[in-house]
Design an enzyme around this catalytic site. Sequence first.
Site, short mmCIF file in Angstrom:
data_model
loop_
_atom_site.label_atom_id
_atom_site.label_comp_id
_atom_site.label_asym_id
_atom_site.label_seq_id
_atom_site.Cartn_x
_atom_site.Cartn_y
_atom_site.Cartn_z
N GLU A 190 -10.11 -16.55 -3.62
CA GLU A 190 -10.36 -17.40 -2.45
C GLU A 190 -10.36 -18.88 -2.83
O GLU A 190 -11.04 -19.31 -3.77
CB GLU A 190 -11.73 -17.01 -1.82
CG GLU A 190 -12.06 -17.84 -0.59
CD GLU A 190 -13.18 -17.25 0.26
OE1 GLU A 190 -13.64 -16.12 -0.01
OE2 GLU A 190 -13.59 -17.93 1.22
N GLU A 218 -18.51 -9.86 -5.23
CA GLU A 218 -18.15 -11.22 -5.64
C GLU A 218 -18.65 -11.50 -7.05
O GLU A 218 -19.82 -11.28 -7.35
CB GLU A 218 -18.79 -12.23 -4.68
CG GLU A 218 -18.25 -12.17 -3.27
CD GLU A 218 -18.84 -13.25 -2.36
OE1 GLU A 218 -19.59 -14.13 -2.83
OE2 GLU A 218 -18.54 -13.18 -1.14
N ASP A 225 -17.62 -5.09 1.95
CA ASP A 225 -18.35 -6.01 1.07
C ASP A 225 -19.74 -5.48 0.77
O ASP A 225 -20.48 -5.10 1.70
CB ASP A 225 -18.51 -7.38 1.77
CG ASP A 225 -17.40 -8.34 1.41
OD1 ASP A 225 -16.81 -8.20 0.31
OD2 ASP A 225 -17.12 -9.24 2.22
N LYS A 264 -16.22 -4.12 -2.22
CA LYS A 264 -15.85 -5.39 -2.84
C LYS A 264 -17.11 -6.12 -3.27
O LYS A 264 -18.11 -6.12 -2.54
CB LYS A 264 -15.05 -6.25 -1.86
CG LYS A 264 -14.74 -7.65 -2.38
CD LYS A 264 -13.61 -8.32 -1.61
CE LYS A 264 -14.00 -9.00 -0.32
NZ LYS A 264 -15.02 -10.07 -0.44
N ASP A 303 -18.46 -9.47 4.62
CA ASP A 303 -19.80 -9.98 4.96
C ASP A 303 -19.69 -11.26 5.78
O ASP A 303 -20.69 -11.82 6.22
CB ASP A 303 -20.68 -10.17 3.71
CG ASP A 303 -20.07 -11.12 2.70
OD1 ASP A 303 -18.96 -11.64 2.93
OD2 ASP A 303 -20.72 -11.34 1.65
N SER A 304 -18.43 -11.70 6.05
CA SER A 304 -18.22 -12.79 7.00
C SER A 304 -18.69 -12.35 8.39
O SER A 304 -18.81 -13.19 9.30
CB SER A 304 -16.75 -13.21 7.04
OG SER A 304 -15.91 -12.09 7.17
O1 KIV Z 1 -16.12 -11.61 4.00
C1 KIV Z 1 -14.93 -11.92 4.09
O2 KIV Z 1 -14.36 -12.05 5.19
C2 KIV Z 1 -14.20 -12.15 2.86
C3 KIV Z 1 -12.82 -12.73 2.99
C4 KIV Z 1 -12.90 -14.18 3.27
C5 KIV Z 1 -11.99 -12.44 1.81
O3 KIV Z 1 -14.69 -11.90 1.81
#
Ligand code: KIV
Length: 272
Positions: free
Chosen positions: A190, A123, A91, A121, A52-53
């Site tokens: 992280e 969080e 994510d 994934k 989600d980055s």
């Molecule tokens: O969204 C992302 O890029 C991440 C990484 C920083 C692990 O969750």
Amino acid sequence: MSTAKKEYKRVTVKSLVDMKATGEKISMLTAYDYTMAKIVDSAGVDVILVGDSASNVMAGHETTLPITLDQMIYHASSVVRAIYRALIVVDLPFGSYQSDPKEALRSAIRIMKESGAHSVKLEGGKEIKESIKRILNAGIPVMGHLGLTPQSIYKFGTYTVRAKEEQEAEQLLEDAKMLEKLGCFAIVLEKIPAKLAQQVAESVSIPIIGIGAGSGVDGQVLVLHDMIGMTHEFNPRFLRRYLNLYEEMSTAISQYVDDVKTQDFPNESEQY
Ligand code: KIV
């Protein structure tokens, strides 16, 4: 530690657990589009994270919170079309799993069905236990994410190192053990102290992939655009830049502008 590297034609969640067992470190990078994902996959990266980055890197938002489930599915589908070998993790974006386990499952199913990715994934630790259970019960592999969890940035207030205090460190270790027990196939840690990350990696049998978590873990993940230097304002200590593409691209593009203005481009051999 063994340095023998087994060839994996296709990386699966089982391959990652095998890699941990044999001491082979796991490489993971983000990708959000077809062209980049093709390069990352053919270079031999084991796991591609459609993170989600993308909210920051692709859309220019300040945080990861605004990206939607539809947008994540769009990015993930583009990545899936490029991949031959890597395992693809997507994510679940903010707001798509926190309210209740049924919603979490619906979101995970949409990602798997509409993008063709291999896993998701999420969080968090004990607060999202029921959601993780429900997703796993549907046969969807889940990667956990503990430590600095950017979707909670407004709760933390800063992006500084997490779990430096004993109480938070103990909770993190407990959460990691819980994620392993539930059946998660791996966990991202992280921005936490290297010593704690190593302790977690030694306490669970599933792979621990670190970002800013030191070298005592089972693998490393970075945001692709940071490690190839396409971004240049974000400079945390854990980031190693392998290229300086921001500079190189700027130079090339300025050259192109000059060439067009001076009528150097196109030349005789570049036209019909
Ligand atoms: O969204 C992302 O890029 C991440 C990484 C920083 C692990 O969750």
